[in-house]
Design a protein around this motif. Structure first.
Motif, PDB file in Angstrom:
ATOM      1  N   UNK A   1      -3.681   8.252   8.205  1.00 30.65           N
ATOM      2  CA  UNK A   1      -2.502   7.384   8.262  1.00 30.65           C
ATOM      3  C   UNK A   1      -2.848   5.976   7.778  1.00 30.65           C
ATOM      4  N   UNK A   2      -4.046   5.500   8.157  1.00 30.77           N
ATOM      5  CA  UNK A   2      -4.495   4.176   7.704  1.00 30.77           C
ATOM      6  C   UNK A   2      -4.589   4.138   6.177  1.00 30.77           C
ATOM      7  N   UNK A   3      -5.115   5.212   5.577  1.00 30.55           N
ATOM      8  CA  UNK A   3      -5.227   5.270   4.111  1.00 30.55           C
ATOM      9  C   UNK A   3      -3.838   5.237   3.472  1.00 30.55           C
ATOM     10  N   UNK A   4      -2.874   5.941   4.050  1.00 35.14           N
ATOM     11  CA  UNK A   4      -1.502   5.899   3.524  1.00 35.14           C
ATOM     12  C   UNK A   4      -0.960   4.474   3.536  1.00 35.14           C
ATOM     13  N   UNK A   5      -1.167   3.767   4.632  1.00 35.73           N
ATOM     14  CA  UNK A   5      -0.662   2.397   4.762  1.00 35.73           C
ATOM     15  C   UNK A   5      -1.353   1.481   3.754  1.00 35.73           C
ATOM     16  N   UNK A   6      -2.701   1.554   3.695  1.00 38.25           N
ATOM     17  CA  UNK A   6      -3.453   0.676   2.792  1.00 38.25           C
ATOM     18  C   UNK A   6      -3.108   0.944   1.335  1.00 38.25           C
ATOM     19  N   UNK A   7      -2.906   2.218   0.988  1.00 37.08           N
ATOM     20  CA  UNK A   7      -2.542   2.569  -0.385  1.00 37.08           C
ATOM     21  C   UNK A   7      -1.181   1.967  -0.746  1.00 37.08           C
ATOM     22  N   UNK A   8      -0.227   2.063   0.169  1.00 43.11           N
ATOM     23  CA  UNK A   8       1.099   1.500  -0.089  1.00 43.11           C
ATOM     24  C   UNK A   8       1.050  -0.018  -0.212  1.00 43.11           C
ATOM     25  N   UNK A   9       0.253  -0.674   0.650  1.00 47.97           N
ATOM     26  CA  UNK A   9       0.131  -2.133   0.604  1.00 47.97           C
ATOM     27  C   UNK A   9      -0.484  -2.580  -0.715  1.00 47.97           C
ATOM     28  N   UNK A  10      -1.567  -1.914  -1.127  1.00 45.23           N
ATOM     29  CA  UNK A  10      -2.255  -2.294  -2.363  1.00 45.23           C
ATOM     30  C   UNK A  10      -1.379  -2.082  -3.587  1.00 45.23           C
ATOM     31  N   UNK A  11      -0.616  -0.991  -3.595  1.00 48.73           N
ATOM     32  CA  UNK A  11       0.194  -0.677  -4.772  1.00 48.73           C
ATOM     33  C   UNK A  11       1.444  -1.541  -4.865  1.00 48.73           C
ATOM     34  N   UNK A  12       1.944  -2.006  -3.710  1.00 52.86           N
ATOM     35  CA  UNK A  12       3.220  -2.716  -3.715  1.00 52.86           C
ATOM     36  C   UNK A  12       3.087  -4.226  -3.621  1.00 52.86           C
ATOM     37  N   UNK A  13       1.864  -4.740  -3.493  1.00 55.18           N
ATOM     38  CA  UNK A  13       1.728  -6.195  -3.387  1.00 55.18           C
ATOM     39  C   UNK A  13       2.128  -6.848  -4.710  1.00 55.18           C
ATOM     40  N   UNK A  14       2.582  -8.118  -4.678  1.00 56.51           N
ATOM     41  CA  UNK A  14       2.990  -8.803  -5.909  1.00 56.51           C
ATOM     42  C   UNK A  14       1.830  -8.905  -6.904  1.00 56.51           C
ATOM     43  N   UNK A  15       2.100  -8.559  -8.138  1.00 55.79           N
ATOM     44  CA  UNK A  15       1.095  -8.658  -9.196  1.00 55.79           C
ATOM     45  C   UNK A  15       0.214  -7.453  -9.345  1.00 55.79           C
ATOM     46  N   UNK A  16       0.350  -6.466  -8.437  1.00 53.29           N
ATOM     47  CA  UNK A  16      -0.538  -5.310  -8.513  1.00 53.29           C
ATOM     48  C   UNK A  16      -0.205  -4.441  -9.707  1.00 53.29           C
ATOM     49  N   UNK A  17       1.056  -4.215  -9.916  1.00 54.63           N
ATOM     50  CA  UNK A  17       1.473  -3.348 -11.006  1.00 54.63           C
ATOM     51  C   UNK A  17       2.506  -4.066 -11.866  1.00 54.63           C
ATOM     52  N   UNK A  18       2.543  -3.724 -13.123  1.00 54.86           N
ATOM     53  CA  UNK A  18       3.397  -4.456 -14.053  1.00 54.86           C
ATOM     54  C   UNK A  18       4.805  -3.862 -14.151  1.00 54.86           C
ATOM     55  N   UNK A  19       5.110  -2.804 -13.401  1.00 53.53           N
ATOM     56  CA  UNK A  19       6.453  -2.250 -13.404  1.00 53.53           C
ATOM     57  C   UNK A  19       7.396  -3.192 -12.658  1.00 53.53           C
ATOM     58  N   UNK A  20       8.515  -3.517 -13.241  1.00 52.42           N
ATOM     59  CA  UNK A  20       9.460  -4.428 -12.603  1.00 52.42           C
ATOM     60  C   UNK A  20      10.225  -3.711 -11.500  1.00 52.42           C
ATOM     61  N   UNK A  21      10.796  -4.502 -10.605  1.00 53.92           N
ATOM     62  CA  UNK A  21      11.577  -3.940  -9.502  1.00 53.92           C
ATOM     63  C   UNK A  21      12.799  -3.194 -10.035  1.00 53.92           C
ATOM     64  N   UNK A  22      13.397  -3.738 -11.090  1.00 55.85           N
ATOM     65  CA  UNK A  22      14.594  -3.110 -11.644  1.00 55.85           C
ATOM     66  C   UNK A  22      14.283  -1.714 -12.176  1.00 55.85           C
ATOM     67  N   UNK A  23      13.174  -1.587 -12.917  1.00 61.34           N
ATOM     68  CA  UNK A  23      12.790  -0.278 -13.452  1.00 61.34           C
ATOM     69  C   UNK A  23      12.487   0.695 -12.318  1.00 61.34           C
ATOM     70  N   UNK A  24      11.819   0.202 -11.301  1.00 61.72           N
ATOM     71  CA  UNK A  24      11.449   1.043 -10.151  1.00 61.72           C
ATOM     72  C   UNK A  24      12.698   1.575  -9.447  1.00 61.72           C
ATOM     73  N   UNK A  25      13.659   0.683  -9.173  1.00 62.11           N
ATOM     74  CA  UNK A  25      14.888   1.104  -8.485  1.00 62.11           C
ATOM     75  C   UNK A  25      15.700   2.057  -9.355  1.00 62.11           C
ATOM     76  N   UNK A  26      15.765   1.763 -10.655  1.00 67.14           N
ATOM     77  CA  UNK A  26      16.523   2.641 -11.555  1.00 67.14           C
ATOM     78  C   UNK A  26      15.928   4.047 -11.592  1.00 67.14           C
ATOM     79  N   UNK A  27      14.592   4.139 -11.545  1.00 63.70           N
ATOM     80  CA  UNK A  27      13.971   5.459 -11.560  1.00 63.70           C
ATOM     81  C   UNK A  27      14.316   6.235 -10.288  1.00 63.70           C
ATOM     82  N   UNK A  28      14.303   5.545  -9.137  1.00 66.89           N
ATOM     83  CA  UNK A  28      14.668   6.213  -7.886  1.00 66.89           C
ATOM     84  C   UNK A  28      16.124   6.677  -7.918  1.00 66.89           C
TER      85      UNK A  28
END
Length: 519
Positions: free
Chosen positions: A417-444
């Protein structure tokens, strides 16, 4: 005359012989006398020595006997002294025992007196209890006659009333406790995650798909292209990377999605430029050397990663796979840096909640290990990573954390469970990934629209950052046999119309309810 002389000679010889014999005899007698005298003197001397030695021995014997007697007397005195002391100690102990015995006798007498008094009181108490019980029975008979109920019936009514009150109070208490516990747990989890994010030193790295090699001059471009383009074709075929030679001054662009191949091409091209000899055989030699250098660099990067993450020991092949993740990105985020960041976050969170810090760091570092081979092998990076960890005998908790970090299997430990949380935090922090919020929401939204467009679908939810699509169907329109076909239709539509990283899991849920009303 001659005869007389001859006789004379014989007489002389005879006399000489006689005298010689007499001399020998006299010498023998003299020597014997002398020897007897010497022997007698030696015997006397020996007798004197023996007598003197006997005297000394007798004297020594007397001295030893005297010393032995004195030592015996001393030991005897000491024994007598020790015996007296022990007798005195025994006498003291005997007095103390006698005193304690007298004290115990007094206590026993006191206890006997108290016991007799208690016996009298107990007898009086029993009489009073019997009298009280008799009065209680009389009162109970009166109450039963007045109420028309027996005592058992009255008890049943009272217990039912008490149970009802207790159940109401218990339900209210449980509800209040659950709400308070949930609130406190949410608050504590929020504090832990925020603290872990603040304490984690992260690197904001966004990878690109091109590399630039600087040239000493523009003439080098023609040499890189070669006669009829043979050199550039050799480089591209050996490295799998596209070379873009345009009007950019003194620069060549290497283009390719595989960072590992792009790094090999860059090193090989730099070697060719510095050497100056550019032809197909030399190109092949430089590419081979560059491949070896990159492989060495991969192992060094893996070792640096486990050192930075604080991992004690890891299988050499897993270290090599970690190093390969330096040349792997996800939405522009370097996977190796992401894994190190997740390992640090896991260690911080585990320490704050009392879990095994070393095991949590290990699971966090290896959670995306499958991404080092998922471009060359069939399957998700989750299943490939779990297989790698099993192959190299990793802890079953680590294997489960790798399998469960995207929700594909249920976690068997808090570390997963800790790994799930840490993975989500690392992937979603600002600047971690170059995908914009708009593209992310549109894909969902696109994923949910594809599911909702199918017949029989009631609702759909894109979860796990778009890695899973959960579809709720209407049970009266689609039965259990049609569910796999619907899931396959949705998957094919997603593969055709949506661009997404990795894999998307489609979960179709059919729920049947039976409702009846009591009137």
């Amino acid at each position: 005359m001659f005869f007389v002389g001859y006789i004379y000679i014989w007489v002389v010889l005879l006399v000489f012989v006689i005298m010689l014999g007499v001399g020998i005899l006299i010498g023998y007698i003299v020597r014997k006398k002398i020897s007897e005298a010497a022997i007698g003197s030696a015997e006397q001397e020996a007798i004197k020595i023996i007598e003197r030695a006997s005297g000394e021995a007798e004297s020594k014997k007397k001295e030893l006997l005297l010393e032995a007697k004195e030592e015996g007397i001393r030991i005897k005195k000491e024994n007598e002294k020790e015996h007296k002391e022990r007798r005195a100690e025994l006498a003291t102990l005997e007095k103390r025992l006698l005193s304690k015995e007298e004290h115990l006798d007094k206590k026993m007498l006191s206890f006997e007196k108290k016991e007799d008094a208690l016996a009298v009181k107990s007898e009086k108490f029993e009489l009073k209890t019997a009298d009280l019980q008799k009065k209680i029975d009389e009162q109970q008979n009166i109450l039963e006659r007045l109420s028309g109920l027996t005592s058992d019936e009255a008890k049943s009514i009272l217990m039912a009333s008490i149970e009802e009150e207790i159940e109401i109070e218990a339900s209210a208490f449980i509800k209040e406790t659950e709400a308070r516990t949930k609130q406190e747990a949410d608050k504590r989890a929020f504090e832990i995650i925020i603290s872990a994010i603040q304490r984690c030193d992260v690197h904001h790295i966004v990878e690109s798909t091109v590399s630039v090699v600087n040239l000493p001059n523009d003439e080098m471009k023609g040499r890189i292209i070669g006669r009829e383009g043979r050199n550039i074709r050799a480089i591209e075929s050996l490295t799998g990377v596209d070379l873009i030679i345009d009007d950019t001054p003194e620069a060549v662009v290497l283009s390719g999605f595989n960072a590992y191949r792009r790094e090999i091409a860059k090193i090989a091209l730099e070697k060719l430029i510095s050497d100056g000899r550019i032809h197909p055989s030399r190109i092949e030699e430089c590419v081979n050397k560059a491949t070896k250098e990159v492989e060495n660099q991969i192992f060094e990067e893996g070792e640096a990663a486990i050192f930075e993450a604080g991992i004690a020991k890891l299988h050499p092949e897993l270290i090599r796979h970690l190093g390969r993740m330096k040349f792997r990105t996800s939405y522009g985020q370097n996977v190796l840096r992401h894994s190190i960041e997740v390992a640090k976050l896991c260690g911080i969170i585990a320490d704050m909640i009392g879990e095994d810090v070393a095991l949590a760091r290990r699971a966090g570092l290896l959670h995306d290990i499958g991404k080092s081979i998922d471009q060359d092998n069939e399957g998700t990076h989750v299943s490939l990573g779990a297989d790698l960890c099993r192959k190299y005998k990793e802890n079953k908790i680590v294997v489960n954390a790798v399998e469960a970090h995207h929700g594909d299997v249920d976690p068997i430990s808090n570390i997963a469970v800790i790994v799930q949380i840490a993975d989500a935090v690392s992937a979603s922090r600002p600047g971690a990934r170059k995908e914009t919020l708009e593209i992310y929401i549109n894909r969902l939204k696109k994923l949910e629209e594809i599911a909702d467009a199918h017949k029989g679908v009631d609702r759909s939810f894109a979860i796990q950052a778009g890695r899973e699509l959960r579809v709720i169907i209407r049970p009266d329109e689609i039965d259990d046999r049609a569910m796999p076909y619907l899931a396959r239709q949705i998957a094919q539509k997603i593969e055709k119309d949506v661009e997404y990283p990795g894999h998307v899991k489609i979960s179709v849920v059919r729920e049947t309810r039976a409702i009846e009303y009591a009137k």
